[in-house]
Design a protein around this motif. Structure first.
Motif, PDB file in Angstrom:
ATOM      1  N   LEU A  98     -10.734  49.156 -91.472  1.00  0.00           N
ATOM      2  CA  LEU A  98     -10.736  49.615 -92.843  1.00  0.00           C
ATOM      3  C   LEU A  98     -12.167  49.518 -93.369  1.00  0.00           C
ATOM      4  O   LEU A  98     -12.745  48.421 -93.368  1.00  0.00           O
ATOM      5  CB  LEU A  98      -9.798  48.731 -93.679  1.00  0.00           C
ATOM      6  CG  LEU A  98      -9.797  48.925 -95.193  1.00  0.00           C
ATOM      7  CD1 LEU A  98      -9.279  50.319 -95.551  1.00  0.00           C
ATOM      8  CD2 LEU A  98      -8.942  47.872 -95.868  1.00  0.00           C
ATOM      9  N   LYS A 117      -7.171  39.625-101.098  1.00  0.00           N
ATOM     10  CA  LYS A 117      -6.316  40.739-101.532  1.00  0.00           C
ATOM     11  C   LYS A 117      -5.614  41.377-100.327  1.00  0.00           C
ATOM     12  O   LYS A 117      -4.424  41.673-100.371  1.00  0.00           O
ATOM     13  CB  LYS A 117      -7.161  41.810-102.240  1.00  0.00           C
ATOM     14  CG  LYS A 117      -7.336  41.562-103.737  1.00  0.00           C
ATOM     15  CD  LYS A 117      -6.172  42.136-104.524  1.00  0.00           C
ATOM     16  CE  LYS A 117      -6.275  41.885-106.036  1.00  0.00           C
ATOM     17  NZ  LYS A 117      -6.398  40.489-106.458  1.00  0.00           N
ATOM     18  N   ILE A 118      -6.370  41.590 -99.266  1.00  0.00           N
ATOM     19  CA  ILE A 118      -5.804  42.203 -98.061  1.00  0.00           C
ATOM     20  C   ILE A 118      -4.658  41.348 -97.537  1.00  0.00           C
ATOM     21  O   ILE A 118      -3.558  41.824 -97.261  1.00  0.00           O
ATOM     22  CB  ILE A 118      -6.882  42.384 -96.967  1.00  0.00           C
ATOM     23  CG1 ILE A 118      -7.959  43.354 -97.443  1.00  0.00           C
ATOM     24  CG2 ILE A 118      -6.256  42.851 -95.652  1.00  0.00           C
ATOM     25  CD1 ILE A 118      -9.149  43.487 -96.502  1.00  0.00           C
ATOM     26  N   ARG A 119      -4.920  40.045 -97.470  1.00  0.00           N
ATOM     27  CA  ARG A 119      -3.915  39.123 -96.919  1.00  0.00           C
ATOM     28  C   ARG A 119      -2.667  39.070 -97.793  1.00  0.00           C
ATOM     29  O   ARG A 119      -1.547  39.116 -97.292  1.00  0.00           O
ATOM     30  CB  ARG A 119      -4.503  37.717 -96.789  1.00  0.00           C
ATOM     31  CG  ARG A 119      -5.391  37.564 -95.564  1.00  0.00           C
ATOM     32  CD  ARG A 119      -5.780  36.104 -95.388  1.00  0.00           C
ATOM     33  NE  ARG A 119      -6.404  35.895 -94.088  1.00  0.00           N
ATOM     34  CZ  ARG A 119      -5.742  35.715 -92.954  1.00  0.00           C
ATOM     35  NH1 ARG A 119      -4.421  35.710 -92.969  1.00  0.00           N
ATOM     36  NH2 ARG A 119      -6.386  35.542 -91.820  1.00  0.00           N
ATOM     37  N   THR A 157      -1.559  41.267 -99.786  1.00  0.00           N
ATOM     38  CA  THR A 157      -0.812  42.521 -99.742  1.00  0.00           C
ATOM     39  C   THR A 157      -0.029  42.649 -98.430  1.00  0.00           C
ATOM     40  O   THR A 157       1.104  43.083 -98.414  1.00  0.00           O
ATOM     41  CB  THR A 157      -1.777  43.717 -99.881  1.00  0.00           C
ATOM     42  OG1 THR A 157      -2.653  43.460-100.983  1.00  0.00           O
ATOM     43  CG2 THR A 157      -1.021  44.995-100.119  1.00  0.00           C
ATOM     44  N   ILE A 191      -0.035  40.062 -91.444  1.00  0.00           N
ATOM     45  CA  ILE A 191      -1.473  40.071 -91.129  1.00  0.00           C
ATOM     46  C   ILE A 191      -1.854  38.736 -90.487  1.00  0.00           C
ATOM     47  O   ILE A 191      -1.669  37.680 -91.050  1.00  0.00           O
ATOM     48  CB  ILE A 191      -2.295  40.326 -92.396  1.00  0.00           C
ATOM     49  CG1 ILE A 191      -2.049  41.759 -92.869  1.00  0.00           C
ATOM     50  CG2 ILE A 191      -3.781  40.096 -92.114  1.00  0.00           C
ATOM     51  CD1 ILE A 191      -2.911  42.195 -94.000  1.00  0.00           C
ATOM     52  N   VAL A 243      -8.099  38.811 -90.523  1.00  0.00           N
ATOM     53  CA  VAL A 243      -8.949  39.830 -91.147  1.00  0.00           C
ATOM     54  C   VAL A 243     -10.384  39.477 -90.795  1.00  0.00           C
ATOM     55  O   VAL A 243     -10.850  38.387 -91.111  1.00  0.00           O
ATOM     56  CB  VAL A 243      -8.778  39.843 -92.689  1.00  0.00           C
ATOM     57  CG1 VAL A 243      -9.652  40.931 -93.303  1.00  0.00           C
ATOM     58  CG2 VAL A 243      -7.316  40.026 -93.070  1.00  0.00           C
ATOM     59  N   ILE A 266      -8.346  44.628 -89.199  1.00  0.00           N
ATOM     60  CA  ILE A 266      -7.139  43.896 -89.603  1.00  0.00           C
ATOM     61  C   ILE A 266      -6.163  43.862 -88.437  1.00  0.00           C
ATOM     62  O   ILE A 266      -5.846  44.897 -87.851  1.00  0.00           O
ATOM     63  CB  ILE A 266      -6.467  44.569 -90.822  1.00  0.00           C
ATOM     64  CG1 ILE A 266      -7.487  44.700 -91.966  1.00  0.00           C
ATOM     65  CG2 ILE A 266      -5.245  43.780 -91.281  1.00  0.00           C
ATOM     66  CD1 ILE A 266      -7.005  45.556 -93.120  1.00  0.00           C
ATOM     67  N   GLN A 314      -1.070  49.443 -94.383  1.00  0.00           N
ATOM     68  CA  GLN A 314      -2.489  49.776 -94.479  1.00  0.00           C
ATOM     69  C   GLN A 314      -2.738  50.637 -95.723  1.00  0.00           C
ATOM     70  O   GLN A 314      -3.694  50.425 -96.451  1.00  0.00           O
ATOM     71  CB  GLN A 314      -2.925  50.507 -93.190  1.00  0.00           C
ATOM     72  CG  GLN A 314      -4.394  50.863 -93.160  1.00  0.00           C
ATOM     73  CD  GLN A 314      -5.253  49.770 -92.511  1.00  0.00           C
ATOM     74  OE1 GLN A 314      -4.750  48.718 -92.143  1.00  0.00           O
ATOM     75  NE2 GLN A 314      -6.554  50.009 -92.435  1.00  0.00           N
ATOM     76  N   ILE A 364      -2.551  48.521 -98.772  1.00  0.00           N
ATOM     77  CA  ILE A 364      -3.768  47.718 -98.937  1.00  0.00           C
ATOM     78  C   ILE A 364      -4.871  48.563 -99.550  1.00  0.00           C
ATOM     79  O   ILE A 364      -5.523  48.167-100.506  1.00  0.00           O
ATOM     80  CB  ILE A 364      -4.224  47.141 -97.571  1.00  0.00           C
ATOM     81  CG1 ILE A 364      -3.259  46.061 -97.112  1.00  0.00           C
ATOM     82  CG2 ILE A 364      -5.647  46.584 -97.672  1.00  0.00           C
ATOM     83  CD1 ILE A 364      -3.479  45.579 -95.702  1.00  0.00           C
ATOM     84  N   GLN A 365      -5.025  49.781 -99.020  1.00  0.00           N
ATOM     85  CA  GLN A 365      -6.063  50.667 -99.542  1.00  0.00           C
ATOM     86  C   GLN A 365      -5.852  50.912-101.022  1.00  0.00           C
ATOM     87  O   GLN A 365      -6.792  50.865-101.819  1.00  0.00           O
ATOM     88  CB  GLN A 365      -6.040  51.989 -98.788  1.00  0.00           C
ATOM     89  CG  GLN A 365      -6.512  51.819 -97.349  1.00  0.00           C
ATOM     90  CD  GLN A 365      -6.502  53.128 -96.570  1.00  0.00           C
ATOM     91  OE1 GLN A 365      -6.090  54.161 -97.080  1.00  0.00           O
ATOM     92  NE2 GLN A 365      -6.937  53.071 -95.338  1.00  0.00           N
ATOM     93  N   LEU A 371      -6.783  47.883-103.060  1.00  0.00           N
ATOM     94  CA  LEU A 371      -8.237  47.692-103.132  1.00  0.00           C
ATOM     95  C   LEU A 371      -8.868  48.691-104.101  1.00  0.00           C
ATOM     96  O   LEU A 371      -9.769  48.362-104.868  1.00  0.00           O
ATOM     97  CB  LEU A 371      -8.875  47.807-101.749  1.00  0.00           C
ATOM     98  CG  LEU A 371      -8.494  46.720-100.736  1.00  0.00           C
ATOM     99  CD1 LEU A 371      -9.266  46.913 -99.431  1.00  0.00           C
ATOM    100  CD2 LEU A 371      -8.739  45.320-101.278  1.00  0.00           C
TER     101      LEU A 371
END
Lengths: 334, 689
Positions: free
Chosen positions: B605, B621-623, B625, B630, B633, B655, B673, B676-677, B680
């Motif tokens: 990403l 944030k990624i985690r 979500t 996951i 990262v 990821i 994915q 997540i996008q 973000l």
């Protein structure tokens, strides 16, 4: 035509035999097997031949093609294999990961402690800033006594000093625990000595203490002999020489036979053939009294060795200051 | 101490060679460190332990030598004077009876001071004393031969012909025989005449009543003084003399009378004159020291069986008196010159020493009562052992990161502690420092680290990584504390001496990587990295690590003001971890986690974000979500420059998705994915690349 092909085969094989490089072999291949090869030239004449002749020549030509191709293959494989090795210059140094080094003092401390833990001792440490009672009184070192000369001390404030030996930890442990006790105590100690090649105001000691029922001077001798020979090698001789320490009675200095000169006499042992490496003795009744141990029930031995001294002897280091300068060229040797 | 082999022969019919005797003395606790042939004599240099003042003379050594070689021992000392017959001519007043339990003075008149004869001068010089004249030399001869310090005064220079033993008055001075003037006070005992001090008791005489070639009448002092008093005086005045050395350790007062008269007779013989009077002021009651020696105790302590007869022989030959003997014990009286022997164990040591340590067996013991119960009682000790194991782990961990261990002095200068921000009431000072370079107990390990880096950089060694594990000392809330810290530092480049990789200057992230690895290795998880404003870091390049709401480490690029103190002008990245605070949380135990059974899916990403956004926030944030699917990262690229607007950064993450109970399908991963996008973009204003 058959004859021509046979001729061709002969020259082809002789040229191939001479070919040493991949390019040469390639040239041979193009010359004899390529589209404009001699064979193709010869085979152009096929159209003038009879069917039988055609078949005959074709067969021979095919055999020739197969043979030469096979031979070329073999030759290329062999050459490739041979080329595989000379491509790597094995004399170029490998790529190393940065390796860290443990300080020789720490190394020596671990070595000493490991020997004693293998004999059943526990490693204990104590504070470097110590109370007077632990450094002196409880160890039977009275104030204003010449015995104290050997233990000159840095003071931080009233009743707080930098321990001049690791022995205070003996008292701390005995105060807290009941026998049996088998401890080994590494640590920093301080004495206000001017710094030179053999003196430092900060150095390291390892102290040991074993208290139980029926511990004798013979046990002291046996245990420390095992230690010293594990440390300095099976072939060294160990000598116990009467000495005086306020906290042990009887007391002994520990000597090992000089392994630098094999007791022939040298500078390291001042021509005596012996190297002093530490002190030991049976715990003095006064020390037991200070920690409320019953002297009639228990006995024990204590000992102490200087880590710098041992490291210097072991590694052949001739200046104590090297340990604390931390020169990379020194550190990386251990 | 120097010993003359020939002199020993005055006291014993020695048959052993000088070498053999030296060996025997050494193995009995009188360590002969060197032996030197001088004309027809041998001179030993021996170490006399502080408990044995009786060995500080030829007679004492000879007694021991006789015992070790089974030779006869005798004392040639004799006096030709009958002490009973004289008195009444000397005026002595001992004001301090405790400080001076015995004062013996002999008056010898009409002598003729000369140069001493050859035997005496030779013996004195061989043992390092400068011959002076026939009177002074004889006092020294008795000092070296019999261990009794004496002093000879010129009787005619004693004002009022009166000796007073008193404390000095404040302000009194004495020009001593060493040519120095000493300022005295009321803690220092002096020998005074009617007006002024003429000697510092037991330490040194004064020039005023010095014996010279013109001296006619001599007052010979032979006394006993309090050991502690002499020691304190000598230390205070900063002198150590042959006399004070012996008095500090203890000179027996019992024999003072005999020796005084023997010496006086000797003077009479060598310098003429006549003994007029001898006065002995004694306030002494010598107590007999007797103790019981049980044979069972010898066995219990030494582990040997030694015959009753041998025990008796050893003790008697050392001068002990067997008062009484029953079946399993002896009643032993200590001779007056062996004040160090007071207890049964002291007698056992005497036996062990003479019997020979080398003759005792060597055994090895198991801790007898090493049952579980007893080890339980050693719990305190066991905790300590774990502490040592942690230290070892720290050593191994940092060493594995390629760092080299250093050990630096625990004392630093005032300037150093100040530059690291310590106030004077926070640091612990030595009461008496050896130098201003080492006057403060280090409150931080970073100072020692800088010293080591500076040492190397000054020697053209620039690419360095070092660490130190050790105690620091501070006053925390006015309470003294000693704590365990670890510090490490980097400077210069990595990948040096490496033809394949290009050398690279170390930076903040090299340091942080080691710190992260290190904490992870110690089992310290869930830490927070925060900015830190400590002025010893360069602005904007300092950080701290919080764990359970406590700061457990600080790290960063050291400020220019700090490194200039050490004459360094290279970038130094350093960290200090407050180990003491996390010892309780450190974990030596590892627990195995099953290896994932189902395959992982990795997606990259790439995003563009404002450069002041913290990466930590993005990863969080990624985690959040992606939840439990996951597994990892990883930031694998950071880019700014072409195609990226100024003030923005391009970040690329990898990821790793994985489920514990099934194989993930592409659609499922795509769905997360995308989510997540979206998050973000919406929450962090990121732009997907």
């Amino acid at each position: 035509m058959l004859k021509e092909i046979k001729e061709l085969q002969k020259t082809a094989f002789s040229e191939l035999n001479k070919a040493q490089l991949l390019e040469d072999i390639e040239k041979v291949r193009i010359k004899y097997l390529g589209r404009k090869s001699k064979l193709s030239q010869i085979l152009k004449g096929l159209k003038d031949l009879t069917v039988e002749q055609k078949a005959e020549v074709g067969k021979v030509a095919n055999i020739f093609k197969r043979k030469i191709s096979q031979e070329i293959e073999v030759k290329i494989t062999a050459l490739n294999e041979a080329n595989l090795w000379p491509k790597i210059d094995i004399t170029i140094p490998g790529i190393k990961n940065a390796r860290g080094h443990i300080h020789p003092i720490t190394k020596t401390i671990y070595e000493i402690c490991d020997i004693f833990t293998s004999l059943g001792f526990n490693v204990v440490e104590g504070p470097e800033a110590e109370k007077e009672r632990y450094n002196f009184e409880a160890l039977n070192i009275p104030l204003d006594h010449p015995a104290r000369d050997a233990f000159d001390t840095f003071y931080l404030k009233d009743d707080l000093l930098l321990r001049s030996h690791t022995s205070p930890v003996q008292v701390r442990v005995m105060e807290k625990e009941k026998p049996p006790i088998a401890i080994i105590v590494p640590g920093k100690v301080y004495r206000p000595d001017a710094v030179d090649a053999t003196h430092s105001f900060m150095f390291h000691q390892v102290e040991g203490l074993l208290v139980d029922k029926n511990i004798t001077f013979s046990d002291l001798k046996g245990t420390l002999s095992v230690f010293l020979r594990k440390m300095f090698g099976k072939e060294v001789k160990v000598r116990f020489r009467p000495h005086f320490f306020p906290f042990t009675e009887p007391s002994a200095d520990l000597d090992v036979s000089c392994f630098v000169c094999n007791q022939k006499g040298c500078r390291v042992c001042s021509d005596t053939g012996w190297l002093e490496v530490g002190g030991a003795g049976m715990v003095d009744p006064e020390v037991f009294k200070a920690v409320n141990y019953d002297y009639d029930e228990f006995s024990g031995f204590a000992f102490g060795v200087g880590v710098e001294r041992i490291a210097m002897l072991k590694y052949g280091i001739n200046d104590i200051r090297l340990f604390f300068e931390n020169d990379y060229r020194f550190l990386k040797q251990f | 101490m120097l010993i003359s082999y020939n002199w020993l022969k005055d006291f014993t019919n020695l048959k052993d060679s000088p070498q053999r005797l030296a060996e025997k003395l050494t193995m009995a606790g009188i360590e002969v460190s060197s032996l030197e042939k001088r004309k027809d004599d041998f001179i030993y240099n021996a170490e006399i332990t502080p408990n044995r003042p009786d060995l500080l003379c030829a007679k004492g050594i000879a007694r021991e030598a006789a015992c070790l070689t089974r030779s006869k021992f005798y004392d040639p000392l004799s006096s030709t004077v009958d002490t009973q017959s004289i008195g009444g001519n000397i005026d002595i007043e001992v004001k301090q009876k405790k400080a001076c339990p015995r004062y013996n003075a002999t008056l010898i008149k009409n002598i003729q001071v000369k140069v001493s004869d050859e035997k005496i001068t030779r013996r004195l010089s061989a043992l390092g004393l400068r011959p002076v004249n026939s009177v002074v030399d004889i006092t020294n001869y008795f000092l070296l031969g019999w261990g009794q310090p004496m002093h000879a005064f010129d009787y005619d220079k004693i004002e009022g012909r009166k000796i007073i033993v008193r404390y000095a008055n404040k302000g009194e001075k004495l020009l001593a025989l060493d040519g120095k003037e000493y300022e005295l006070d009321e803690t220092i005992l002096v020998i005074a005449d009617a007006k002024k001090p003429i000697a510092i008791a037991g330490v040194i005489g004064g020039v005023g009543a010095e014996i010279g070639l013109e001296t006619k009448n001599v007052l010979l002092e032979c006394a006993g003084f309090d050991t502690i008093l002499i020691r304190k005086a000598a230390r205070k005045l900063g002198i150590s003399t042959d006399s004070s050395y012996r008095f500090e350790r203890g000179v027996p007062v019992t024999s003072v009378g005999e020796i005084a008269l023997a010496a006086a007779s000797f003077i009479q013989k060598k310098a003429g004159g006549k003994i007029i009077d001898n006065l002995d002021v004694s306030n002494l009651q010598v107590k007999k020291v007797t103790c019981t020696l049980r044979f069972s105790e010898i066995k219990r302590i030494l582990g040997i069986n030694i015959s009753q007869d041998d025990v008796k022989k050893i003790l008697v030959s050392l001068g002990f008196i067997i008062e009484n003997e029953v079946q399993d014990s002896l009643e032993v009286t200590t001779p007056f010159f062996r004040r160090d022997v007071k207890r049964e164990i002291d007698l056992i040591e005497e036996i062990a020493r003479i019997y020979g340590y080398d003759k005792m067996p060597s055994t090895i013991t198991k801790v007898s009562s090493g049952q579980i119960d007893n080890y339980k009682s050693l719990s305190g000790v066991v905790d300590e052992t774990i502490r040592f194991a942690f230290k070892r782990k720290i050593h191994q961990s940092l060493c594995a990161c390629g760092l080299n261990e250093i050990i630096t002095y625990s004392m630093i200068s005032d300037k150093e502690s100040a530059v690291f921000g310590f106030k004077s009431d926070e640091v612990v000072k030595l009461q008496k420092a050896l130098s201003s370079q080492q006057e403060i107990m280090r409150p931080t390990l970073l100072s020692g680290l800088m010293q080591a880096l500076s040492w190397n950089i000054n020697r053209q060694i620039d690419d360095i990584g070092v660490f130190e594990l050790g105690d620091i000392f501070i006053n925390q809330n006015h309470k003294f504390t000693e704590k365990l810290n670890v510090a490490f530092g980097l400077c210069g480049r990595k990948y040096i001496n490496d033809w394949k990789h290009k050398p690279k200057e170390v930076d903040f992230y090299d340091l942080k990587g080691i710190l992260e690895d290190f904490l992870d290795h110690l089992g310290i998880k869930d830490v927070q990295f925060l900015e830190c404003e400590e002025p010893y870091f360069s602005k904007g390049a300092g950080a701290k690590v919080n764990y359970k709401n406590k700061t457990i480490a600080r790290f960063g690029k050291l400020a220019a003001e700090v490194i200039s103190v050490y004459d360094v002008d290279k970038d130094i990245y350093a960290a200090e971890v407050y180990i003491e605070d996390i010892l309780g949380d450190m974990c030596l135990k590892k627990k195995f986690k099953p290896i994932a059974k189902f395959p992982a899916v990795t997606r990259d990403l790439a995003i563009i974000v404002k450069s002041d956004l913290s990466t930590r926030e993005i990863i969080d944030k990624i985690r959040v979500t992606g939840k439990h699917l996951i597994k990892e990262v990883t930031l694998f690229d950071v880019y700014e420059g072409k195609q990226i607007p100024p003030g923005y950064l391009s970040l690329a993450f990898s990821i790793k998705y994985q489920a514990d109970d099934r194989t993930l399908i592409d659609e499922e991963v795509d769905e997360i994915q995308t989510r997540i996008q979206k998050v973000l973009v919406e929450n962090l204003k990121a732009q997907i690349r």
